[in-house]
Design a protein around this motif. Structure first.
Motif, short mmCIF file in Angstrom:
data_model
loop_
_atom_site.label_atom_id
_atom_site.label_comp_id
_atom_site.label_asym_id
_atom_site.label_seq_id
_atom_site.Cartn_x
_atom_site.Cartn_y
_atom_site.Cartn_z
N ILE A 71 21.15 -7.35 -14.53
CA ILE A 71 21.31 -7.94 -15.86
C ILE A 71 20.33 -9.10 -16.04
O ILE A 71 19.62 -9.19 -17.04
CB ILE A 71 22.76 -8.41 -16.08
N LYS A 72 20.31 -10.02 -15.10
CA LYS A 72 19.40 -11.18 -15.18
C LYS A 72 18.72 -11.39 -13.84
O LYS A 72 19.26 -12.07 -12.97
CB LYS A 72 20.17 -12.44 -15.59
N PRO A 73 17.53 -10.82 -13.67
CA PRO A 73 16.86 -10.84 -12.36
C PRO A 73 16.65 -12.25 -11.81
O PRO A 73 16.61 -12.43 -10.60
CB PRO A 73 15.51 -10.18 -12.64
N HIS A 74 16.49 -13.24 -12.67
CA HIS A 74 16.17 -14.57 -12.15
C HIS A 74 17.40 -15.40 -11.78
O HIS A 74 17.28 -16.47 -11.22
CB HIS A 74 15.31 -15.34 -13.16
N VAL A 75 18.59 -14.91 -12.12
CA VAL A 75 19.80 -15.66 -11.78
C VAL A 75 20.06 -15.57 -10.28
O VAL A 75 19.96 -14.51 -9.69
CB VAL A 75 21.01 -15.11 -12.58
N GLU A 76 20.35 -16.73 -9.66
CA GLU A 76 20.59 -16.74 -8.22
C GLU A 76 22.09 -16.65 -7.94
O GLU A 76 22.89 -17.26 -8.65
CB GLU A 76 20.04 -18.02 -7.58
N VAL A 77 22.43 -15.90 -6.92
CA VAL A 77 23.84 -15.74 -6.55
C VAL A 77 24.09 -16.42 -5.20
O VAL A 77 23.38 -16.17 -4.24
CB VAL A 77 24.21 -14.25 -6.45
N ILE A 78 25.09 -17.31 -5.19
CA ILE A 78 25.50 -17.96 -3.94
C ILE A 78 26.92 -17.51 -3.64
O ILE A 78 27.80 -17.60 -4.50
CB ILE A 78 25.42 -19.49 -4.08
N PHE A 79 27.12 -17.00 -2.45
CA PHE A 79 28.46 -16.53 -2.09
C PHE A 79 29.21 -17.60 -1.30
O PHE A 79 28.63 -18.34 -0.51
CB PHE A 79 28.37 -15.27 -1.23
N LEU A 80 30.50 -17.68 -1.58
CA LEU A 80 31.37 -18.55 -0.79
C LEU A 80 32.52 -17.69 -0.29
O LEU A 80 32.91 -16.73 -0.97
CB LEU A 80 31.92 -19.69 -1.64
N SER A 81 33.06 -18.06 0.82
CA SER A 81 34.08 -17.18 1.35
C SER A 81 34.93 -17.90 2.40
O SER A 81 34.48 -18.84 3.03
CB SER A 81 33.41 -15.97 1.99
N ALA A 117 18.02 -24.25 -6.08
CA ALA A 117 17.92 -22.88 -6.59
C ALA A 117 17.44 -22.89 -8.04
O ALA A 117 16.62 -22.06 -8.46
CB ALA A 117 19.27 -22.18 -6.49
N VAL A 118 17.95 -23.84 -8.81
CA VAL A 118 17.57 -23.91 -10.22
C VAL A 118 16.10 -24.29 -10.36
O VAL A 118 15.39 -23.77 -11.23
CB VAL A 118 18.48 -24.92 -10.97
N GLU A 119 15.65 -25.16 -9.48
CA GLU A 119 14.24 -25.55 -9.49
C GLU A 119 13.34 -24.33 -9.24
O GLU A 119 12.39 -24.07 -9.95
CB GLU A 119 13.99 -26.54 -8.36
N LYS A 120 13.72 -23.57 -8.22
CA LYS A 120 12.96 -22.37 -7.86
C LYS A 120 12.93 -21.39 -9.04
O LYS A 120 11.91 -20.81 -9.38
CB LYS A 120 13.63 -21.71 -6.65
N GLN A 121 14.10 -21.31 -9.69
CA GLN A 121 14.23 -20.40 -10.81
C GLN A 121 13.34 -20.81 -11.97
O GLN A 121 12.70 -19.97 -12.60
CB GLN A 121 15.68 -20.47 -11.22
N ALA A 122 13.30 -22.11 -12.25
CA ALA A 122 12.47 -22.59 -13.35
C ALA A 122 11.01 -22.20 -13.11
O ALA A 122 10.31 -21.78 -14.02
CB ALA A 122 12.62 -24.10 -13.50
N LEU A 123 10.58 -22.34 -11.85
CA LEU A 123 9.21 -21.96 -11.51
C LEU A 123 8.98 -20.48 -11.75
O LEU A 123 7.95 -20.07 -12.29
CB LEU A 123 8.93 -22.27 -10.03
N PHE A 124 9.97 -19.69 -11.35
CA PHE A 124 9.87 -18.24 -11.51
C PHE A 124 9.74 -17.88 -12.99
O PHE A 124 8.88 -17.10 -13.39
CB PHE A 124 11.11 -17.58 -10.89
N GLU A 129 6.49 -16.08 -17.61
CA GLU A 129 6.03 -16.38 -18.98
C GLU A 129 4.49 -16.46 -19.03
O GLU A 129 3.84 -15.93 -19.92
CB GLU A 129 6.67 -17.70 -19.41
N LEU A 130 3.94 -17.11 -18.00
CA LEU A 130 2.49 -17.27 -17.92
C LEU A 130 1.80 -15.91 -17.77
O LEU A 130 0.82 -15.61 -18.45
CB LEU A 130 2.15 -18.14 -16.71
N GLU A 131 2.37 -15.09 -16.90
CA GLU A 131 1.80 -13.76 -16.68
C GLU A 131 1.83 -12.94 -17.96
O GLU A 131 0.89 -12.23 -18.31
CB GLU A 131 2.58 -13.01 -15.59
N ARG A 132 2.94 -13.09 -18.68
CA ARG A 132 3.08 -12.34 -19.94
C ARG A 132 2.00 -12.79 -20.93
O ARG A 132 1.37 -11.98 -21.59
CB ARG A 132 4.46 -12.59 -20.53
#
Ligand SMILES: Nc1ncnc2c1ncn2[C@@H]1O[C@H](COP(=O)(O)OP(=O)(O)OP(=O)(O)O)[C@@H](O)[C@H]1O
Ligand SMILES: [Mg+2]
Length: 447
Positions: A71-81, A117-124, A129-132
């Motif tokens: 659904i959203k490739p750039h969203v990061e998933v962190i698991f807790l358990s 993770a959010v920082e990494k995502q912003a870069l991504f 966007e730049l590539e586009r």
């Protein structure tokens, strides 16, 4: 930065309450959802990070991760358990999970990881966007047109872009001169060098000269410091001189010199400056006419016009209209997040019949306005700007006929409209319809 986190838990673990309240205290927007609701929230909200229980109800955590990424490739998933099976955790990481924590969690540490993770995502996101953008700039596909005339233009652009020749673009307003200038520069070897645009009509004579060539400090009242001109700024690259037909005779001479000798002096200066600049000029005047009227120098014309590309008016290439319409619908859907699927035949007929004096720009504006007004996912005729509709009666070869009329009704409508146009004169109307006067009289009675 604003943080939006989706928390998906299976319930029953009090550690989650600790995590959520900590995040909230830190100003994070926390969206809590069950597995069932999670995907809907993910689609509709600006979620950056998903914090999920590794032991979810109803779904295997790896499948969950894959669906989130789909659904959203750039969203990061962190698991807790609560308790983690190492092999499973490794599998999740391999599938693209960002990180993995066991309860009880160190909330501070978790927050730091989230921020990273959010920082990494912003870069991504920036990179995508730049590539586009780069792709779009280079893409000739942005020039829409299947008419012979436009195919010819695209062919010439393709062959002259890589060559170091000056180009003159002419054509009515809104025909795409600036778009073509962009395509030429971004498909030339000068692509990584500056592309400088100057609208020559926007400045009066003196100001234009100092815009183009710069000035020395104190060269005129108000010249408080030295200023570089656009030719200097464009060195190595391309300069786009828009509305070239509007420049004064004295500026024309200076321009001629730059084109011939590749050198000039700043206003009020003695130093000769050498530049290497490719010139693309554009005009919606007929420069030949201006030459005849002694308003434009012929020698300058030949220097600018090494290759001439004439953009045809839209009304002479109506077969491009449907193509442009779908191009702009897609473009505006994307830009404005609309979901317009198409346009009715009736509305398309109106677009095909109009004269489009403002050419492609006017068409784009009309569609933008219709898309803003459309209440369903289709552009209907009634959403088009009124001036398109009011023009209809003047247009001889167009009849406004909706789809669900019978042949009988269509005939009636055409006869009615033709009579109206002929001022109720049956002789004139019968000529326009290409039938005999008596046939018309009979039909009028019948209908
Ligand atoms: N063939 C085309 N395909 C796609 N978009 C086009 C085409 N022609 C024009 N456009 C779009 O129409 C708009 C007007 O084009 P542009 O600004 O290049 O026109 P122009 O000839 O420079 O007009 P003006 O003389 O008024 O400055 C732009 O948004 C441009 O991208
Ligand atoms: Mg322009």
């Amino acid at each position: 930065m604003e943080l939006n986190i989706l928390v998906v838990e299976s319930g029953g673990n009090r550690e989650w309450e600790k995590v959520k309240s900590y995040l909230k205290r830190r100003g994070v927007a926390v969206y809590a959802a069950s597995v069932r609701e999670a995907f809907r929230v993910l689609r509709n909200e600006p979620i950056q990070i998903v914090l999920a229980d590794f032991n979810l109800n109803h779904i295997n955590s790896i499948s969950f991760l894959k669906r989130v990424k789909a659904i959203k490739p750039h969203v990061e998933v962190i698991f807790l358990s609560g308790h983690v099976q190492l092999s499973k955790a490794i599998e999740a990481m391999k599938e693209g999970a960002y990180d993995f924590y066991e309860f009880p969690t160190n909330t501070k540490l978790l927050m730091a990881v989230v921020e990273k993770a959010v920082e990494k995502q912003a870069l991504f996101v920036q990179k995508v966007e730049l590539e586009r953008k780069v792709k779009e700039r280079f893409n000739f596909g942005k020039i829409v047109g299947r008419s012979k005339a436009m195919q010819h233009v695209i062919e010439i652009v393709g062959s002259v872009a890589p060559k170091n020749v000056n180009i003159l673009l002419s054509g009515e307003t809104g025909t795409g001169k600036e778009m073509i200038a962009n395509a030429i520069h971004y498909n030339s070897p000068r692509v990584s060098k500056p592309f400088i645009k100057v609208n020559c009509a926007a400045f009066n004579e003196g100001v234009l000269e100092s815009e183009l060539f710069g000035h020395e400090k104190g060269s005129f009242t108000g010249a408080l410091s030295k200023r570089l001109g656009r030719f200097e700024l464009a060195n190595g690259g391309t300069i786009f001189l828009d509305e070239i037909g509007d420049i004064s005779p004295s500026t024309q001479i200076k321009l001629l010199r730059v084109l011939q000798e590749k050198e000039f002096e700043r206003v009020g200066g003695n130093e000769t400056i050498k530049v290497d600049v490719r010139v693309i000029a554009a005009t919606n005047h007929d420069l030949k006419k201006l030459i005849d009227q002694n308003k434009f120098r012929e020698d300058l014309y030949y220097r600018l016009n090494v290759v001439h590309i004439e953009l045809p008016p839209l009304r002479d290439r109506k077969e491009d209209i449907p193509l442009l319409v779908s191009y702009f619908i897609n473009k505006l859907n994307e830009e404005k997040d609309y979901r317009i699927k198409g346009i009715t035949k009736e509305a398309m007929q109106i677009l095909l019949a109009y004269r489009w004096q403002g050419n492609v720009r006017e068409l784009e504006n009309a569609l933008e306005s219709a898309m803003a007004l459309a209440e369903k996912d289709v552009i209907e005729a009634r959403y088009l700007p009124a001036f398109l509709l009011s023009e209809q009666p003047h247009n001889g070869d167009f009849y406004h006929i909706s789809n669900n009329l019978s042949l009988y009704e269509v005939e009636k409508e055409i006869i009615r409209l033709t009579l109206e146009k002929a001022g109720n004169n049956k002789t004139v109307a019968s000529k326009l319809l290409g039938i005999g006067l008596r046939t018309l009289q009979r039909k009028v009675k019948e209908l």
